[in-house]
Design a protein around this motif. Structure first.
Motif, PDB file in Angstrom:
ATOM      1  N   LEU A 173       0.827  -1.206   0.000  1.00 30.48           N
ATOM      2  CA  LEU A 173       0.000   0.000   0.000  1.00 30.48           C
ATOM      3  C   LEU A 173       0.863   1.258   0.000  1.00 30.48           C
ATOM      4  O   LEU A 173       0.543   2.252  -0.655  1.00 30.48           O
ATOM      5  N   HIS A 174       1.972   1.203   0.736  1.00 25.65           N
ATOM      6  CA  HIS A 174       2.873   2.348   0.761  1.00 25.65           C
ATOM      7  C   HIS A 174       3.456   2.609  -0.621  1.00 25.65           C
ATOM      8  O   HIS A 174       3.567   3.764  -1.061  1.00 25.65           O
ATOM      9  N   LEU A 175       3.833   1.549  -1.321  1.00 28.15           N
ATOM     10  CA  LEU A 175       4.361   1.704  -2.678  1.00 28.15           C
ATOM     11  C   LEU A 175       3.309   2.253  -3.637  1.00 28.15           C
ATOM     12  O   LEU A 175       3.599   3.126  -4.464  1.00 28.15           O
ATOM     13  N   VAL A 176       2.086   1.754  -3.516  1.00 28.71           N
ATOM     14  CA  VAL A 176       0.996   2.268  -4.362  1.00 28.71           C
ATOM     15  C   VAL A 176       0.767   3.748  -4.091  1.00 28.71           C
ATOM     16  O   VAL A 176       0.605   4.562  -5.016  1.00 28.71           O
ATOM     17  N   GLY A 177       0.763   4.120  -2.811  1.00 32.08           N
ATOM     18  CA  GLY A 177       0.585   5.524  -2.457  1.00 32.08           C
ATOM     19  C   GLY A 177       1.695   6.407  -2.978  1.00 32.08           C
ATOM     20  O   GLY A 177       1.449   7.515  -3.472  1.00 32.08           O
ATOM     21  N   PHE A 178       2.933   5.915  -2.895  1.00 31.96           N
ATOM     22  CA  PHE A 178       4.069   6.711  -3.376  1.00 31.96           C
ATOM     23  C   PHE A 178       4.008   6.907  -4.889  1.00 31.96           C
ATOM     24  O   PHE A 178       4.189   8.024  -5.381  1.00 31.96           O
ATOM     25  N   VAL A 179       3.745   5.829  -5.629  1.00 36.89           N
ATOM     26  CA  VAL A 179       3.723   5.924  -7.095  1.00 36.89           C
ATOM     27  C   VAL A 179       2.597   6.851  -7.567  1.00 36.89           C
ATOM     28  O   VAL A 179       2.800   7.722  -8.420  1.00 36.89           O
ATOM     29  N   SER A 180       1.401   6.674  -7.006  1.00 34.80           N
ATOM     30  CA  SER A 180       0.283   7.520  -7.418  1.00 34.80           C
ATOM     31  C   SER A 180       0.527   8.977  -7.054  1.00 34.80           C
ATOM     32  O   SER A 180       0.205   9.890  -7.829  1.00 34.80           O
ATOM     33  N   SER A 181       1.136   9.221  -5.894  1.00 33.82           N
ATOM     34  CA  SER A 181       1.421  10.595  -5.482  1.00 33.82           C
ATOM     35  C   SER A 181       2.484  11.231  -6.366  1.00 33.82           C
ATOM     36  O   SER A 181       2.383  12.414  -6.716  1.00 33.82           O
ATOM     37  N   PHE A 182       3.496  10.460  -6.731  1.00 30.48           N
ATOM     38  CA  PHE A 182       4.545  11.004  -7.587  1.00 30.48           C
ATOM     39  C   PHE A 182       3.986  11.371  -8.962  1.00 30.48           C
ATOM     40  O   PHE A 182       4.280  12.454  -9.492  1.00 30.48           O
ATOM     41  N   VAL A 183       3.164  10.487  -9.531  1.00 35.65           N
ATOM     42  CA  VAL A 183       2.542  10.795 -10.827  1.00 35.65           C
ATOM     43  C   VAL A 183       1.637  12.018 -10.706  1.00 35.65           C
ATOM     44  O   VAL A 183       1.606  12.891 -11.585  1.00 35.65           O
ATOM     45  N   GLY A 184       0.883  12.090  -9.606  1.00 39.31           N
ATOM     46  CA  GLY A 184       0.017  13.244  -9.397  1.00 39.31           C
ATOM     47  C   GLY A 184       0.785  14.535  -9.251  1.00 39.31           C
ATOM     48  O   GLY A 184       0.359  15.589  -9.761  1.00 39.31           O
ATOM     49  N   ARG A 208       8.526   9.917   9.391  1.00 38.30           N
ATOM     50  CA  ARG A 208       8.791  10.531   8.084  1.00 38.30           C
ATOM     51  C   ARG A 208       7.701  10.174   7.076  1.00 38.30           C
ATOM     52  O   ARG A 208       7.304  11.004   6.254  1.00 38.30           O
ATOM     53  N   SER A 209       7.228   8.946   7.132  1.00 34.10           N
ATOM     54  CA  SER A 209       6.161   8.530   6.227  1.00 34.10           C
ATOM     55  C   SER A 209       4.887   9.323   6.481  1.00 34.10           C
ATOM     56  O   SER A 209       4.240   9.789   5.537  1.00 34.10           O
ATOM     57  N   GLN A 210       4.541   9.498   7.743  1.00 33.69           N
ATOM     58  CA  GLN A 210       3.340  10.260   8.079  1.00 33.69           C
ATOM     59  C   GLN A 210       3.470  11.724   7.657  1.00 33.69           C
ATOM     60  O   GLN A 210       2.530  12.318   7.123  1.00 33.69           O
ATOM     61  N   LEU A 211       4.642  12.309   7.891  1.00 31.89           N
ATOM     62  CA  LEU A 211       4.858  13.700   7.493  1.00 31.89           C
ATOM     63  C   LEU A 211       4.766  13.859   5.982  1.00 31.89           C
ATOM     64  O   LEU A 211       4.151  14.809   5.478  1.00 31.89           O
ATOM     65  N   GLY A 212       5.357  12.922   5.236  1.00 30.45           N
ATOM     66  CA  GLY A 212       5.264  12.969   3.787  1.00 30.45           C
ATOM     67  C   GLY A 212       3.824  12.850   3.297  1.00 30.45           C
ATOM     68  O   GLY A 212       3.407  13.550   2.381  1.00 30.45           O
ATOM     69  N   GLY A 213       3.050  11.962   3.935  1.00 32.17           N
ATOM     70  CA  GLY A 213       1.646  11.819   3.560  1.00 32.17           C
ATOM     71  C   GLY A 213       0.835  13.074   3.841  1.00 32.17           C
ATOM     72  O   GLY A 213      -0.019  13.470   3.043  1.00 32.17           O
ATOM     73  N   ILE A 214       1.105  13.719   4.970  1.00 35.41           N
ATOM     74  CA  ILE A 214       0.394  14.962   5.309  1.00 35.41           C
ATOM     75  C   ILE A 214       0.743  16.060   4.311  1.00 35.41           C
ATOM     76  O   ILE A 214      -0.133  16.822   3.871  1.00 35.41           O
ATOM     77  N   LEU A 215       2.008  16.158   3.923  1.00 38.18           N
ATOM     78  CA  LEU A 215       2.401  17.150   2.922  1.00 38.18           C
ATOM     79  C   LEU A 215       1.698  16.893   1.588  1.00 38.18           C
ATOM     80  O   LEU A 215       1.292  17.839   0.891  1.00 38.18           O
ATOM     81  N   LEU A 216       1.535  15.633   1.237  1.00 38.19           N
ATOM     82  CA  LEU A 216       0.838  15.310  -0.012  1.00 38.19           C
ATOM     83  C   LEU A 216      -0.633  15.714   0.046  1.00 38.19           C
ATOM     84  O   LEU A 216      -1.193  16.196  -0.941  1.00 38.19           O
ATOM     85  N   ILE A 217      -1.254  15.521   1.198  1.00 37.59           N
ATOM     86  CA  ILE A 217      -2.650  15.921   1.337  1.00 37.59           C
ATOM     87  C   ILE A 217      -2.779  17.436   1.241  1.00 37.59           C
ATOM     88  O   ILE A 217      -3.700  17.958   0.583  1.00 37.59           O
ATOM     89  N   LEU A 218      -1.855  18.177   1.867  1.00 40.04           N
ATOM     90  CA  LEU A 218      -1.869  19.640   1.742  1.00 40.04           C
ATOM     91  C   LEU A 218      -1.647  20.060   0.291  1.00 40.04           C
ATOM     92  O   LEU A 218      -2.297  20.996  -0.206  1.00 40.04           O
ATOM     93  N   LEU A 219      -0.734  19.375  -0.400  1.00 37.50           N
ATOM     94  CA  LEU A 219      -0.490  19.637  -1.820  1.00 37.50           C
ATOM     95  C   LEU A 219      -1.783  19.464  -2.621  1.00 37.50           C
ATOM     96  O   LEU A 219      -2.148  20.309  -3.447  1.00 37.50           O
ATOM     97  N   ALA A 220      -2.467  18.355  -2.362  1.00 34.69           N
ATOM     98  CA  ALA A 220      -3.692  18.064  -3.103  1.00 34.69           C
ATOM     99  C   ALA A 220      -4.771  19.110  -2.827  1.00 34.69           C
ATOM    100  O   ALA A 220      -5.479  19.532  -3.749  1.00 34.69           O
ATOM    101  N   LEU A 221      -4.888  19.542  -1.586  1.00 37.66           N
ATOM    102  CA  LEU A 221      -5.896  20.542  -1.255  1.00 37.66           C
ATOM    103  C   LEU A 221      -5.616  21.868  -1.967  1.00 37.66           C
ATOM    104  O   LEU A 221      -6.541  22.527  -2.463  1.00 37.66           O
ATOM    105  N   LEU A 230      -4.826  12.256  -7.547  1.00 34.55           N
ATOM    106  CA  LEU A 230      -3.850  11.196  -7.290  1.00 34.55           C
ATOM    107  C   LEU A 230      -3.034  11.483  -6.038  1.00 34.55           C
ATOM    108  O   LEU A 230      -2.741  10.575  -5.249  1.00 34.55           O
ATOM    109  N   CYS A 231      -2.656  12.748  -5.834  1.00 35.76           N
ATOM    110  CA  CYS A 231      -1.907  13.110  -4.626  1.00 35.76           C
ATOM    111  C   CYS A 231      -2.753  12.909  -3.373  1.00 35.76           C
ATOM    112  O   CYS A 231      -2.255  12.446  -2.344  1.00 35.76           O
ATOM    113  N   LEU A 232      -4.029  13.275  -3.443  1.00 36.61           N
ATOM    114  CA  LEU A 232      -4.918  13.077  -2.299  1.00 36.61           C
ATOM    115  C   LEU A 232      -5.105  11.596  -2.008  1.00 36.61           C
ATOM    116  O   LEU A 232      -5.059  11.162  -0.847  1.00 36.61           O
ATOM    117  N   PHE A 233      -5.277  10.811  -3.067  1.00 42.60           N
ATOM    118  CA  PHE A 233      -5.422   9.362  -2.905  1.00 42.60           C
ATOM    119  C   PHE A 233      -4.167   8.747  -2.292  1.00 42.60           C
ATOM    120  O   PHE A 233      -4.233   7.990  -1.321  1.00 42.60           O
TER     121      PHE A 233
END
Length: 207
Positions: free
Chosen positions: A6-17, A119-132, A167-170
């Motif tokens: 799931l972490h890999l799926v999240g990273f790939v989709s976020s990077f593409v987004g 670090r993983s949680q912080l990166g995920g939060i930054l991605l959610i802020l990016l998406a918003l 994709l970044c939000l996902f």
């Protein structure tokens, strides 16, 4: 193992987004506009394209853009959407770097799993802020532009921004919600023991 996948799926989709958000920020085909009625514009084959950085005119054999360089006379929504998209682009840099350091294929000494989890949680939060930021900008811009002129259709830049933000939000939500807990983060990763007599023997690594 499931959390790692799931972490890999999240990273790939976020990077593409994130790449999609960068493309949307850099291009100007956000909305296709018409200075007259739609029927007249189609007969004249003259449409406009409006973006964050330039207003363009599209006609037969002609594509001319006027850069929006005078900040003082720009509408407030254009400046705000510029700031939001630039912020989204910049937020992607530390987010991607943080998530790269916690990928299963990367190990940095005997670092505890709790540090990687943070670090993983912080990166995920930054991605959610990016998406918003991306979602607000890509919705605000066409709504406000429609009040100034007639919008014929949405441009590819706007669609790219929507897809990239989604994709970044996902990906960010997957990373934040599905990474497990700090104690078990990374415990299901395996490496081959150098002293093992069997090439298929593996033992778990508490990273």
């Amino acid at each position: 193992m499931v959390a790692t996948c799931l972490h890999l799926v999240g990273f790939v989709s976020s990077f593409v987004g994130w790449i999609g958000v960068i493309v949307a920020t850099a291009t100007n085909d956000w909305v296709v506009t018409c200075g007259y009625t739609i029927t007249t514009c189609r007969k004249m084959d003259e449409l406009g394209s409006k973006g964050l950085w330039a207003d363009c005119v599209m006609a037969t054999g002609l594509y001319h853009c006027k850069p929006l360089v005078d900040i003082l006379i720009l509408p407030g929504y254009v400046q705000a959407c510029r700031a939001l998209m630039i912020a989204a682009t910049v937020l992607g840099l530390p987010a991607v770097f943080l998530l790269l350091t916690v990928l299963p294929c990367i190990r940095m000494g005997h670092e505890p799993g709790a540090a990687k989890y943070r670090r993983s949680q912080l990166g995920g939060i930054l991605l959610i802020l990016l998406a918003l930021c991306g979602v607000v900008a890509t919705i605000w811009f066409p709504v406000s532009a429609h009040r100034e002129t007639t919008i014929v259709s949405f441009g590819y830049s706007l669609y790219t921004g929507w897809i990239g933000s989604a994709l970044c939000l996902f990906g960010g939500c997957i990373i934040v919600c599905c990474s497990g807990d700090a104690q078990s983060f990374g415990e299901n990763r395996f490496y081959y023991s150098s002293g093992s007599s069997s090439p298929t023997h593996a033992k778990s690594a508490h990273v």
